[in-house]
Design a protein around this motif. Structure first.
Motif, mmCIF file in Angstrom:
data_model
loop_
_atom_site.group_PDB
_atom_site.id
_atom_site.type_symbol
_atom_site.label_atom_id
_atom_site.label_comp_id
_atom_site.label_asym_id
_atom_site.label_seq_id
_atom_site.Cartn_x
_atom_site.Cartn_y
_atom_site.Cartn_z
ATOM 1 N N LYS A 260 0.845 -1.200 0.000
ATOM 2 C CA LYS A 260 0.000 0.000 0.000
ATOM 3 C C LYS A 260 0.877 1.245 0.000
ATOM 4 C CE LYS A 260 -3.790 -2.355 2.369
ATOM 5 N NZ LYS A 260 -4.687 -2.400 3.550
ATOM 6 N N TRP A 261 0.253 2.385 -0.369
ATOM 7 C CA TRP A 261 1.032 3.622 -0.481
ATOM 8 C C TRP A 261 1.623 4.048 0.858
ATOM 9 C CZ3 TRP A 261 2.837 5.197 -4.838
ATOM 10 C CH2 TRP A 261 2.176 4.879 -6.023
ATOM 11 N N ARG A 262 0.953 3.728 1.940
ATOM 12 C CA ARG A 262 1.477 4.077 3.257
ATOM 13 C C ARG A 262 2.765 3.317 3.574
ATOM 14 N NH1 ARG A 262 -3.134 0.644 6.568
ATOM 15 N NH2 ARG A 262 -2.104 -1.372 6.374
ATOM 16 N N ASP A 263 2.993 2.199 2.841
ATOM 17 C CA ASP A 263 4.173 1.362 3.083
ATOM 18 C C ASP A 263 5.408 1.860 2.345
ATOM 19 O OD1 ASP A 263 2.529 -0.376 4.564
ATOM 20 O OD2 ASP A 263 1.949 -1.471 2.746
ATOM 21 N N VAL A 264 5.242 2.871 1.493
ATOM 22 C CA VAL A 264 6.351 3.389 0.692
ATOM 23 C C VAL A 264 6.820 4.704 1.317
ATOM 24 C CG1 VAL A 264 7.120 4.088 -1.597
ATOM 25 C CG2 VAL A 264 5.319 2.357 -1.357
ATOM 26 N N ASP A 323 -5.331 7.811 -1.475
ATOM 27 C CA ASP A 323 -5.556 7.241 -0.145
ATOM 28 C C ASP A 323 -4.339 6.410 0.248
ATOM 29 O OD1 ASP A 323 -6.363 5.985 2.153
ATOM 30 O OD2 ASP A 323 -8.142 5.030 1.291
ATOM 31 N N PRO A 324 -3.679 6.729 1.352
ATOM 32 C CA PRO A 324 -2.485 5.964 1.757
ATOM 33 C C PRO A 324 -2.780 4.493 2.046
ATOM 34 C CG PRO A 324 -3.185 7.457 3.502
ATOM 35 C CD PRO A 324 -3.962 7.828 2.287
ATOM 36 N N ASN A 325 -4.037 4.169 2.295
ATOM 37 C CA ASN A 325 -4.404 2.769 2.568
ATOM 38 C C ASN A 325 -4.775 2.011 1.305
ATOM 39 O OD1 ASN A 325 -4.160 2.783 5.482
ATOM 40 N ND2 ASN A 325 -5.956 4.111 5.500
ATOM 41 N N SER A 326 -4.699 2.669 0.158
ATOM 42 C CA SER A 326 -5.031 1.998 -1.102
ATOM 43 C C SER A 326 -3.823 1.233 -1.635
ATOM 44 C CB SER A 326 -5.516 3.014 -2.143
ATOM 45 O OG SER A 326 -4.482 3.948 -2.431
ATOM 46 N N LEU A 327 -4.082 0.263 -2.478
ATOM 47 C CA LEU A 327 -3.029 -0.588 -3.029
ATOM 48 C C LEU A 327 -2.216 0.136 -4.092
ATOM 49 C CD1 LEU A 327 -5.169 -3.832 -3.452
ATOM 50 C CD2 LEU A 327 -3.347 -3.496 -1.776
ATOM 51 N N VAL A 328 -0.943 -0.166 -4.156
ATOM 52 C CA VAL A 328 -0.082 0.402 -5.186
ATOM 53 C C VAL A 328 -0.402 -0.239 -6.525
ATOM 54 C CG1 VAL A 328 2.289 0.681 -6.000
ATOM 55 C CG2 VAL A 328 1.762 0.955 -3.558
ATOM 56 N N PHE A 329 -0.379 -1.559 -6.569
ATOM 57 C CA PHE A 329 -0.635 -2.287 -7.809
ATOM 58 C C PHE A 329 -2.106 -2.708 -7.821
ATOM 59 C CE2 PHE A 329 3.840 -3.148 -6.651
ATOM 60 C CZ PHE A 329 4.446 -2.466 -7.700
ATOM 61 N N CYS A 330 -2.918 -1.978 -8.572
ATOM 62 C CA CYS A 330 -4.354 -2.239 -8.542
ATOM 63 C C CYS A 330 -4.989 -2.006 -9.904
ATOM 64 C CB CYS A 330 -5.024 -1.344 -7.503
ATOM 65 S SG CYS A 330 -4.881 0.425 -7.882
ATOM 66 N N HIS A 331 -6.210 -2.492 -10.043
ATOM 67 C CA HIS A 331 -7.003 -2.220 -11.232
ATOM 68 C C HIS A 331 -7.515 -0.788 -11.181
ATOM 69 C CE1 HIS A 331 -6.948 -6.320 -12.680
ATOM 70 N NE2 HIS A 331 -7.332 -6.771 -11.496
ATOM 71 N N LYS A 332 -8.171 -0.358 -12.226
ATOM 72 C CA LYS A 332 -8.663 1.013 -12.296
ATOM 73 C C LYS A 332 -9.644 1.320 -11.176
ATOM 74 C CE LYS A 332 -10.322 4.371 -15.691
ATOM 75 N NZ LYS A 332 -10.775 4.571 -17.101
#
Length: 431
Positions: A260-264, A323-332
């Motif tokens: 997730k974006w928060r992990d980067v 959203d920092p809790n959203s996935l980095v590699f995701c569908h649209k």
């Protein structure tokens, strides 16, 4: 010893049926001994009359069911009586109650694992236990043997499309089984660990990309995004940066899936030095911080970030924050991308780099192996690399030992005068 007849069994009120008119599986004859503690019976679905036995576990609950292997009543009783005495001795010496089937223990172990916080290592254990449960659930713990454990692997091989398992996969299977059986010892199902089969096979180097094939792959990554179709271009842009990020961090496929974006984050920097990018990943060995090999990896993350901002922007409104809790590699729509396996295989085919110089087929995990190989070639210490990759020094040495000589080149050649013409060319990790 005295026979008590059918009055001590549940079948006492039922007339015995002859083999000719009995339904399949029905009891055609039965005998009861030791006040019902030993019960012999024959079934209609046996072509050759054979006595089966059901023996009550002394000082415990449940029964042990066995085939006596004979149609002779006296031999059958001796078999059952010997079994009862064996169970009695185990009971008196305090050994775990034998004869319990594994199915309930496997299910209890799965439920225990699933109640724990989600970890990739737990997921793999649950997956294995669910796969082997149909094979083991009706077998008794008394049946545990080296041969049975070997058959467990044979069953797993039969379930694969290619009909083989690597020695390393077999070792992991046995490791997870040992964890289960250790729990069985703690729960009192068994008293000691059975002996496991020896896994043959010499550890070989893992398929990775050498400098030449890596360059070919990079060229294709640039080319595949040059398409007009928006949906196709979007998928290829995500694939491009996914490949570059995995190759520059060595994280596992499963770890990338939940990133997730928060992990980067960034660490360090200042005094003219670039900050380092770190990823907080959760994998087989738990959570760990991974330091990316190059600060330029920010470029790949920024491209994904900008793509997501563009997709989420509503006309006439300010650009949204991710959203920092959203996935980095995701569908649209923001949902998890299950796998890049097929698209990566197509990419390798286009680049002509499907196999390494030994003929081994490459996969997404080759990106992790490439990271390990190049780090060792560039002098990264084995301990540091193992910690960053979430593996052991032993694993690094076992599978990448052939590379460590390159890393030690300065030591091996310190008495040899270096010539510019003999210097090894460096490998660029950048696009």
């Amino acid at each position: 010893m005295g026979k008590t007849g059918l009055n001590d069994s549940a079948e006492a009120a039922k007339p015995a049926k002859t083999a000719s008119n009995a339904p399949k599986g029905a009891v055609t004859d039965s005998k009861s001994f030791r006040d019902g503690l030993i019960y012999l019976y024959q079934r209609a679905d046996f072509k050759k009359p054979t006595w089966l036995c059901r023996v009550k576990i002394p000082n415990g609950s449940g029964y042990v069911n066995r085939s006596t292997g004979t149609g002779d009543e006296h031999k059958a009783f001796k078999f059952a009586d010997d079994l009862y005495n064996q169970l009695l001795v185990k009971s008196l010496t305090g050994e775990a109650p034998p004869g319990k089937q594994m199915g309930r223990a496997i299910q209890s172990y799965i439920e225990r694992l699933e109640s724990q916080p989600h970890k990739l290592s737990i997921h793999y254990k649950v997956l294995l236990l669910k796969r082997i449960k149909p094979f083991l659930e009706r077998k008794s713990f008394d049946d545990l043997s080296t041969s049975l454990l070997s058959k467990v692997v044979d069953e797993q091989i039969a379930l694969t499309k290619k009909g083989t398992l690597s020695p390393n996969t077999i070792k992991r299977t046995y490791t997870d089984l040992k964890h289960f059986l250790q729990w069985c010892i703690e729960e009192g199902y068994i008293t000691q660990m059975p002996r496991f089969p020896k896994v043959n096979g010499v550890a070989s180097s893992r398929p990775h990309f050498d400098a030449k094939d890596w360059a070919k792959l990079i060229r294709q990554l640039r080319e595949i995004v040059k398409v007009e179709n928006g949906a196709i271009r979007r998928d290829r842009m995500m694939l491009r940066d996914y490949v570059l990020i995995l190759a520059n961090t060595g994280i596992r496929v499963g770890e990338a899936r939940t990133l997730k974006w928060r992990d980067v984050t960034e660490i360090g920097g200042g005094n003219g030095e670039a900050a380092h990018v770190t990823l907080l990943v959760s994998g087989k060995t738990g959570k760990r911080e991974v330091v990316a090999r190059s600060a330029d990896i920010k470029t790949y993350f920024k491209r994904i970030h900008d793509l997501r901002v563009e997709e989420l922007t509503v006309e006439g409104k300010p650009k949204p924050k991710i959203d920092p809790n959203s996935l980095v590699f995701c569908h649209k729509d923001g949902t998890e991308i299950g796998t890049f396996k097929k698209s990566f295989a197509a990419l390798m085919k286009r680049a002509g780099v499907e196999r390494d110089s030994y003929g081994n087929l490459r996969s997404l995990y080759s990106l992790r192996h490439t990271y390990a190989t190049f780090c060792l070639q560039h002098g990264v210490a084995v301990y540091t690399l193992a910690k960053n990759m979430g593996t052991s020094v032993a694993m690094i040495e076992q599978y990448y030992g052939h590379t460590t000589n390159v890393a030690s080149a300065s030591e091996l050649t310190k008495r040899v005068k270096r010539q510019a013409s003999g210097a090894a060319s460096s490998l660029s990790w950048l696009e």
